[in-house]
Design a protein around this motif. Structure first.
Motif, PDB file in Angstrom:
ATOM      1  N   TYR A   9       0.827  -1.206   0.000  1.00  0.00           N
ATOM      2  CA  TYR A   9       0.000   0.000   0.000  1.00  0.00           C
ATOM      3  C   TYR A   9       0.864   1.261   0.000  1.00  0.00           C
ATOM      4  O   TYR A   9       0.620   2.194  -0.769  1.00  0.00           O
ATOM      5  CB  TYR A   9      -0.942  -0.006   1.213  1.00  0.00           C
ATOM      6  CG  TYR A   9      -1.773   1.242   1.330  1.00  0.00           C
ATOM      7  CD1 TYR A   9      -2.823   1.469   0.455  1.00  0.00           C
ATOM      8  CD2 TYR A   9      -1.506   2.196   2.301  1.00  0.00           C
ATOM      9  CE1 TYR A   9      -3.589   2.618   0.549  1.00  0.00           C
ATOM     10  CE2 TYR A   9      -2.273   3.337   2.407  1.00  0.00           C
ATOM     11  CZ  TYR A   9      -3.311   3.550   1.527  1.00  0.00           C
ATOM     12  OH  TYR A   9      -4.050   4.684   1.620  1.00  0.00           O
ATOM     13  N   LEU A  13       0.939   4.132  -2.986  1.00  0.00           N
ATOM     14  CA  LEU A  13       0.733   5.567  -2.737  1.00  0.00           C
ATOM     15  C   LEU A  13       1.917   6.389  -3.244  1.00  0.00           C
ATOM     16  O   LEU A  13       1.740   7.398  -3.930  1.00  0.00           O
ATOM     17  CB  LEU A  13       0.564   5.830  -1.242  1.00  0.00           C
ATOM     18  CG  LEU A  13      -0.763   5.574  -0.598  1.00  0.00           C
ATOM     19  CD1 LEU A  13      -0.692   5.890   0.890  1.00  0.00           C
ATOM     20  CD2 LEU A  13      -1.853   6.375  -1.245  1.00  0.00           C
ATOM     21  N   SER A  38       1.327  14.981   1.561  1.00  0.00           N
ATOM     22  CA  SER A  38       1.377  13.542   1.261  1.00  0.00           C
ATOM     23  C   SER A  38       2.718  12.934   1.649  1.00  0.00           C
ATOM     24  O   SER A  38       2.765  11.847   2.237  1.00  0.00           O
ATOM     25  CB  SER A  38       1.116  13.302  -0.230  1.00  0.00           C
ATOM     26  OG  SER A  38      -0.179  13.679  -0.580  1.00  0.00           O
ATOM     27  N   THR A 102     -14.501   7.681  -2.717  1.00  0.00           N
ATOM     28  CA  THR A 102     -13.195   7.420  -3.319  1.00  0.00           C
ATOM     29  C   THR A 102     -12.073   7.797  -2.364  1.00  0.00           C
ATOM     30  O   THR A 102     -11.077   7.079  -2.244  1.00  0.00           O
ATOM     31  CB  THR A 102     -13.054   8.194  -4.644  1.00  0.00           C
ATOM     32  OG1 THR A 102     -14.126   7.838  -5.506  1.00  0.00           O
ATOM     33  CG2 THR A 102     -11.730   7.912  -5.314  1.00  0.00           C
ATOM     34  N   GLY A 106      -9.371   5.225  -0.972  1.00  0.00           N
ATOM     35  CA  GLY A 106      -7.991   5.453  -1.386  1.00  0.00           C
ATOM     36  C   GLY A 106      -7.022   5.765  -0.263  1.00  0.00           C
ATOM     37  O   GLY A 106      -5.926   5.219  -0.212  1.00  0.00           O
ATOM     38  N   ILE A 107      -7.425   6.646   0.641  1.00  0.00           N
ATOM     39  CA  ILE A 107      -6.485   7.044   1.686  1.00  0.00           C
ATOM     40  C   ILE A 107      -6.953   6.703   3.095  1.00  0.00           C
ATOM     41  O   ILE A 107      -6.292   7.053   4.067  1.00  0.00           O
ATOM     42  CB  ILE A 107      -6.117   8.541   1.596  1.00  0.00           C
ATOM     43  CG1 ILE A 107      -7.331   9.423   1.794  1.00  0.00           C
ATOM     44  CG2 ILE A 107      -5.389   8.839   0.307  1.00  0.00           C
ATOM     45  CD1 ILE A 107      -6.995  10.881   1.927  1.00  0.00           C
TER      46      ILE A 107
END
Length: 120
Positions: A9, A13, A38, A102, A106-107
């Protein structure tokens, strides 16, 4: 097995964001800020995955909350998804709901890992 999944994962990312960076997709100031946020969150997730102490847990508590608020604000309000043709026929409320779903998929794991890293 869990460690392997977290590593995959983290790699996904990082690969996605770095490829966007290398292609010059982060053009606006807000996008550049999002990239920096990020990178900081990846460092925290890396610390969680490798079970390495990076900075003080109090710092990670602040980073986790601030980055989560930033991601929600950036994805839902600041980033311009209104012009995307895929979402063009949908009402604005449905667009926001789809973006939130989403975002969670996703995060969500990223913030789960950061939360565990900061608050454990």
């Amino acid at each position: 097995m869990e460690h392997v999944l977290w590593t995959i994962y983290l790699g996904l990312l990082g690969t996605a964001s770095l490829s966007y960076f290398l292609k010059g997709m982060y053009e606006s100031k807000l996008s550049k800020i999002d990239f920096v946020v990020s990178v900081i969150t990846w460092i925290g997730l890396l610390g969680y995955v490798t079970e390495t102490a990076i900075l003080n847990p109090a710092v990670w508590k602040f980073i986790t909350v601030a980055a989560l608020l930033w991601d929600l604000l950036f994805a839902m309000l600041l980033k311009d998804y209104e012009g995307i043709e895929i979402l063009g026929g949908l009402p604005i409320m449905m667009r926001r709901v789809l973006m939130l779903i989403t975002l969670v998929i996703g995060i969500g794991p990223l913030y789960y890992g950061l939360f565990r890293y900061a608050f454990s």
